[in-house]
Design a protein around this motif. Structure first.
Motif, PDB file in Angstrom:
ATOM      1  N   GLU A  15      -4.067  -3.323  15.810  1.00 39.31           N
ATOM      2  CA  GLU A  15      -3.783  -3.035  17.214  1.00 39.31           C
ATOM      3  C   GLU A  15      -3.414  -1.574  17.424  1.00 39.31           C
ATOM      4  O   GLU A  15      -3.567  -1.042  18.519  1.00 39.31           O
ATOM      5  CB  GLU A  15      -2.654  -3.937  17.723  1.00 39.31           C
ATOM      6  N   LYS A  16      -2.921  -0.935  16.363  1.00 35.01           N
ATOM      7  CA  LYS A  16      -2.550   0.470  16.470  1.00 35.01           C
ATOM      8  C   LYS A  16      -2.844   1.184  15.163  1.00 35.01           C
ATOM      9  O   LYS A  16      -3.026   0.561  14.110  1.00 35.01           O
ATOM     10  CB  LYS A  16      -1.069   0.622  16.824  1.00 35.01           C
ATOM     11  N   LEU A  17      -2.896   2.504  15.239  1.00 37.04           N
ATOM     12  CA  LEU A  17      -3.190   3.323  14.072  1.00 37.04           C
ATOM     13  C   LEU A  17      -1.912   3.812  13.396  1.00 37.04           C
ATOM     14  O   LEU A  17      -0.894   4.050  14.061  1.00 37.04           O
ATOM     15  CB  LEU A  17      -4.032   4.532  14.486  1.00 37.04           C
ATOM     16  N   GLU A  18      -1.964   3.978  12.095  1.00 32.90           N
ATOM     17  CA  GLU A  18      -0.858   4.596  11.361  1.00 32.90           C
ATOM     18  C   GLU A  18      -0.877   6.104  11.574  1.00 32.90           C
ATOM     19  O   GLU A  18       0.162   6.759  11.564  1.00 32.90           O
ATOM     20  CB  GLU A  18      -0.981   4.278   9.867  1.00 32.90           C
TER      21      GLU A  18
ATOM     22  N   THR B 271      -3.720  13.663   3.620  1.00 35.78           N
ATOM     23  CA  THR B 271      -3.286  12.702   4.629  1.00 35.78           C
ATOM     24  C   THR B 271      -2.535  11.538   4.011  1.00 35.78           C
ATOM     25  O   THR B 271      -1.480  11.119   4.508  1.00 35.78           O
ATOM     26  CB  THR B 271      -4.505  12.178   5.422  1.00 35.78           C
ATOM     27  N   LEU B 272      -3.065  10.985   2.933  1.00 34.42           N
ATOM     28  CA  LEU B 272      -2.395   9.873   2.266  1.00 34.42           C
ATOM     29  C   LEU B 272      -1.034  10.291   1.708  1.00 34.42           C
ATOM     30  O   LEU B 272      -0.076   9.509   1.732  1.00 34.42           O
ATOM     31  CB  LEU B 272      -3.281   9.325   1.142  1.00 34.42           C
ATOM     32  N   LYS B 273      -0.939  11.522   1.236  1.00 39.90           N
ATOM     33  CA  LYS B 273       0.339  12.028   0.731  1.00 39.90           C
ATOM     34  C   LYS B 273       1.347  12.135   1.862  1.00 39.90           C
ATOM     35  O   LYS B 273       2.523  11.774   1.702  1.00 39.90           O
ATOM     36  CB  LYS B 273       0.132  13.401   0.073  1.00 39.90           C
ATOM     37  N   GLU B 274       0.903  12.610   3.023  1.00 38.99           N
ATOM     38  CA  GLU B 274       1.792  12.723   4.190  1.00 38.99           C
ATOM     39  C   GLU B 274       2.302  11.353   4.626  1.00 38.99           C
ATOM     40  O   GLU B 274       3.465  11.198   5.005  1.00 38.99           O
ATOM     41  CB  GLU B 274       1.051  13.386   5.349  1.00 38.99           C
ATOM     42  N   LEU B 275       1.428  10.367   4.576  1.00 40.57           N
ATOM     43  CA  LEU B 275       1.794   9.018   5.003  1.00 40.57           C
ATOM     44  C   LEU B 275       2.526   8.243   3.909  1.00 40.57           C
ATOM     45  O   LEU B 275       3.054   7.163   4.158  1.00 40.57           O
ATOM     46  CB  LEU B 275       0.540   8.243   5.401  1.00 40.57           C
ATOM     47  N   GLN B 276       2.519   8.776   2.684  1.00 42.21           N
ATOM     48  CA  GLN B 276       3.091   8.091   1.521  1.00 42.21           C
ATOM     49  C   GLN B 276       2.374   6.763   1.260  1.00 42.21           C
ATOM     50  O   GLN B 276       2.993   5.725   0.985  1.00 42.21           O
ATOM     51  CB  GLN B 276       4.597   7.873   1.686  1.00 42.21           C
ATOM     52  N   PHE B 277       1.043   6.820   1.361  1.00 46.62           N
ATOM     53  CA  PHE B 277       0.189   5.677   1.082  1.00 46.62           C
ATOM     54  C   PHE B 277      -0.535   5.907  -0.241  1.00 46.62           C
ATOM     55  O   PHE B 277      -0.833   7.045  -0.606  1.00 46.62           O
ATOM     56  CB  PHE B 277      -0.856   5.483   2.182  1.00 46.62           C
ATOM     57  N   SER B 278      -0.859   4.816  -0.944  1.00 42.28           N
ATOM     58  CA  SER B 278      -1.573   4.909  -2.217  1.00 42.28           C
ATOM     59  C   SER B 278      -3.076   4.959  -1.992  1.00 42.28           C
ATOM     60  O   SER B 278      -3.640   4.139  -1.258  1.00 42.28           O
ATOM     61  CB  SER B 278      -1.233   3.713  -3.105  1.00 42.28           C
ATOM     62  N   LYS B 279      -3.730   5.865  -2.665  1.00 41.52           N
ATOM     63  CA  LYS B 279      -5.191   5.971  -2.591  1.00 41.52           C
ATOM     64  C   LYS B 279      -5.857   4.707  -3.135  1.00 41.52           C
ATOM     65  O   LYS B 279      -6.971   4.349  -2.731  1.00 41.52           O
ATOM     66  CB  LYS B 279      -5.654   7.197  -3.389  1.00 41.52           C
ATOM     67  N   LYS B 280      -5.175   4.016  -4.045  1.00 39.19           N
ATOM     68  CA  LYS B 280      -5.730   2.798  -4.625  1.00 39.19           C
ATOM     69  C   LYS B 280      -5.873   1.678  -3.604  1.00 39.19           C
ATOM     70  O   LYS B 280      -6.567   0.692  -3.861  1.00 39.19           O
ATOM     71  CB  LYS B 280      -4.861   2.325  -5.797  1.00 39.19           C
TER      72      LYS B 280
ATOM     73  N   HIS C 232       0.831  -1.209   0.000  1.00 36.46           N
ATOM     74  CA  HIS C 232       0.000   0.000   0.000  1.00 36.46           C
ATOM     75  C   HIS C 232       0.859   1.251   0.000  1.00 36.46           C
ATOM     76  O   HIS C 232       0.346   2.353  -0.131  1.00 36.46           O
ATOM     77  CB  HIS C 232      -0.892   0.012   1.249  1.00 36.46           C
ATOM     78  N   ARG C 233       2.189   1.082   0.166  1.00 33.71           N
ATOM     79  CA  ARG C 233       3.100   2.221   0.245  1.00 33.71           C
ATOM     80  C   ARG C 233       3.473   2.758  -1.132  1.00 33.71           C
ATOM     81  O   ARG C 233       3.525   2.015  -2.106  1.00 33.71           O
ATOM     82  CB  ARG C 233       4.406   1.830   0.935  1.00 33.71           C
ATOM     83  N   LYS C 234       3.803   4.036  -1.184  1.00 32.87           N
ATOM     84  CA  LYS C 234       4.439   4.592  -2.361  1.00 32.87           C
ATOM     85  C   LYS C 234       5.930   4.301  -2.238  1.00 32.87           C
ATOM     86  O   LYS C 234       6.515   4.506  -1.183  1.00 32.87           O
ATOM     87  CB  LYS C 234       4.183   6.097  -2.454  1.00 32.87           C
ATOM     88  N   LEU C 235       6.538   3.829  -3.306  1.00 33.40           N
ATOM     89  CA  LEU C 235       7.931   3.412  -3.247  1.00 33.40           C
ATOM     90  C   LEU C 235       8.884   4.589  -3.340  1.00 33.40           C
ATOM     91  O   LEU C 235       8.608   5.598  -3.998  1.00 33.40           O
ATOM     92  CB  LEU C 235       8.233   2.416  -4.371  1.00 33.40           C
ATOM     93  N   SER C 236      10.030   4.432  -2.681  1.00 30.84           N
ATOM     94  CA  SER C 236      11.078   5.444  -2.773  1.00 30.84           C
ATOM     95  C   SER C 236      11.773   5.312  -4.128  1.00 30.84           C
ATOM     96  O   SER C 236      11.554   4.348  -4.865  1.00 30.84           O
ATOM     97  CB  SER C 236      12.105   5.240  -1.659  1.00 30.84           C
ATOM     98  N   GLU C 237      12.625   6.269  -4.431  1.00 27.73           N
ATOM     99  CA  GLU C 237      13.337   6.255  -5.716  1.00 27.73           C
ATOM    100  C   GLU C 237      14.190   5.004  -5.851  1.00 27.73           C
ATOM    101  O   GLU C 237      14.233   4.371  -6.910  1.00 27.73           O
ATOM    102  CB  GLU C 237      14.214   7.506  -5.829  1.00 27.73           C
TER     103      GLU C 237
ATOM    104  N   THR D 130     -11.997  15.352  10.902  1.00 25.66           N
ATOM    105  CA  THR D 130     -11.033  14.649  11.734  1.00 25.66           C
ATOM    106  C   THR D 130     -10.809  13.279  11.114  1.00 25.66           C
ATOM    107  O   THR D 130     -11.770  12.575  10.764  1.00 25.66           O
ATOM    108  CB  THR D 130     -11.543  14.477  13.178  1.00 25.66           C
ATOM    109  N   ILE D 131      -9.543  12.877  10.959  1.00 27.83           N
ATOM    110  CA  ILE D 131      -9.242  11.626  10.262  1.00 27.83           C
ATOM    111  C   ILE D 131      -8.216  10.805  11.025  1.00 27.83           C
ATOM    112  O   ILE D 131      -7.277  11.347  11.616  1.00 27.83           O
ATOM    113  CB  ILE D 131      -8.745  11.914   8.815  1.00 27.83           C
ATOM    114  N   SER D 132      -8.426   9.505  11.035  1.00 32.99           N
ATOM    115  CA  SER D 132      -7.466   8.531  11.557  1.00 32.99           C
ATOM    116  C   SER D 132      -7.283   7.457  10.499  1.00 32.99           C
ATOM    117  O   SER D 132      -8.195   7.207   9.689  1.00 32.99           O
ATOM    118  CB  SER D 132      -7.967   7.908  12.866  1.00 32.99           C
ATOM    119  N   VAL D 133      -6.115   6.811  10.493  1.00 31.92           N
ATOM    120  CA  VAL D 133      -5.822   5.824   9.444  1.00 31.92           C
ATOM    121  C   VAL D 133      -5.298   4.539  10.055  1.00 31.92           C
ATOM    122  O   VAL D 133      -4.426   4.561  10.933  1.00 31.92           O
ATOM    123  CB  VAL D 133      -4.777   6.374   8.442  1.00 31.92           C
TER     124      VAL D 133
END
Length: 373
Positions: A352-355, A274-283, A230-235, A365-368
């Motif tokens: 068990e925990k939130l990202e 939020t997804l951009k900050e976390l580097q997560f894919s919207k897909k 689910h992550r956006k990959l680094s270079e 207000t958003i939690s992921v």
């Protein structure tokens, strides 16, 4: 609406490689279910079963005999998934058959969704693999009659479809598929998503190795890669995609609370940010979760519908059953729950925990959370 008449057939709008066709009430439900999880598939069904959301979901309806629709679909699509009796399908496609090298794969599903049958172009047309994937998605029985269906390896373009996985890009599907079929060194890197994806034979072939990190796969050396994250990959990590396909599993859960009347645009902007900050894919987003007093919140409903995400809501009692890092007396005063976004995301995901514990942005207000497998 596609009008089917002997003298004239309205043009279809092809977007994907597969067409799903239904003509009965139960068949329509199966078609909609498959259409929501199968990437690159177009859904067609009779207009009399209209539900009102077809335009938003890209579903095409038709009037008249389905027999008149099939020639256009036969020419346009790589594979047809038809929820009609086997005998009727055989009679309708018989005049259309030309050559097994060019005919599309045809799969038939019974009206109860219990059997999925590979009918035409099993190997070259991919109907056998399509049958397996559709059967897995419906928890049905695959029926494949070709004696030589023994290769037992991963169909790259269909990988994970039964879970709703989607790929980021189709650019490398062909060369990666060739590498898999030719038994070259293949790395499967899985960071998230369902683990029970292997069902193609007794065991994973020796040329396919599973890694839990991209770095490990790159160090091992490979000819091609299937990356599930689910992550956006680094270079640096993107090097693995020089001959690789990136799959997005549906694992991200968005817990959202908002003020009454918050616009769709504001909610979506907060999600994107939020997804951009976390580097997560919207897909990889699977669901939007909230409290039951927001079950009719138009902004939330529209965001979920627009993106084909599940929309889930919980009672205050259910939300209060979850231990929170940041309980709020103010939220409790107005809703009866000590929090909305945090416990909603945790409840649905089972994590068990939130990202992201809780972020307040304007009226939202958003939690992921990430669904653990």
């Amino acid at each position: 609406m596609i009008e089917l008449q002997e003298e004239k057939v309205s043009a279809i709008e092809q977007k994907g490689n597969y067409a799903i066709v239904a003509i009965t009430k139960h068949g329509v439900e199966l078609a909609r279910k498959l259409g929501s999880s199968f990437q690159n598939a177009d859904v067609y069904y009779m207009g009399k079963f209209e539900k009102g959301d077809e335009a938003a979901k890209g579903i095409q309806m038709f009037t008249g005999s389905v027999r008149l629709l099939l020639p256009s679909l036969f020419q346009a699509y790589q594979g047809l998934i038809i929820i009609i009796s086997l005998g009727a399908v055989v009679r309708m496609i018989a005049p259309l058959l030309k050559d097994k090298k060019t005919d599309p794969g045809v799969v038939v599903i019974d009206d109860k969704g219990e059997h999925v049958i590979s009918v035409l172009s099993g190997h070259i047309g991919g109907a056998n693999e399509l049958t397996k994937e559709v059967a897995a998605a419906l928890k049905a029985r695959p029926i494949i009659t070709t004696a030589s269906d023994v290769q037992g390896t991963i169909p790259v373009d269909l990988f994970g479809k039964r879970f709703g996985w989607v790929w980021d890009s189709s650019e490398k599907l062909t060369p990666v598929s060739a590498a898999v079929v030719n038994e070259e060194k293949i790395a499967v890197v899985q960071e998230s998503g369902e683990k029970e994806w292997w069902h193609y034979g007794p065991s994973i072939p020796e040329n396919i190795k599973v890694y839990d990190s991209i770095d490990g796969a790159l160090k091992a050396g490979l000819d091609a890669a299937l990356v599930i994250t689910h992550r956006k990959l680094s270079e640096e990590e993107n090097l693995i995609l020089h001959n690789g396909v990136l799959y997005r599993p549906k694992v991200i859960v968005l817990g959202i609370g908002c003020n009454r009347g918050t616009t769709t645009e504001e909610i979506e902007a907060v999600i994107e940010e939020t997804l951009k900050e976390l580097q997560f894919s919207k897909k990889s987003v699977k669901a939007v979760c909230t409290i039951d007093i927001k079950k009719d919140e138009s902004g939330l409903l529209e965001v979920a519908s627009k993106n084909n995400w599940e929309f889930i809501y919980f009672t205050p009692a259910e939300l209060n059953s979850v231990k929170m890092e940041m309980p709020s007396e103010t939220v409790f005063k107005y809703t009866g729950a000590y929090g909305v976004s945090e416990p909603a995301a945790l409840l649905y995901s089972g994590a068990e925990k939130l990202e992201l514990v809780k972020k307040k942005s304007g009226n939202v207000t958003i939690s992921v959370a990430i669904i653990p497998y």
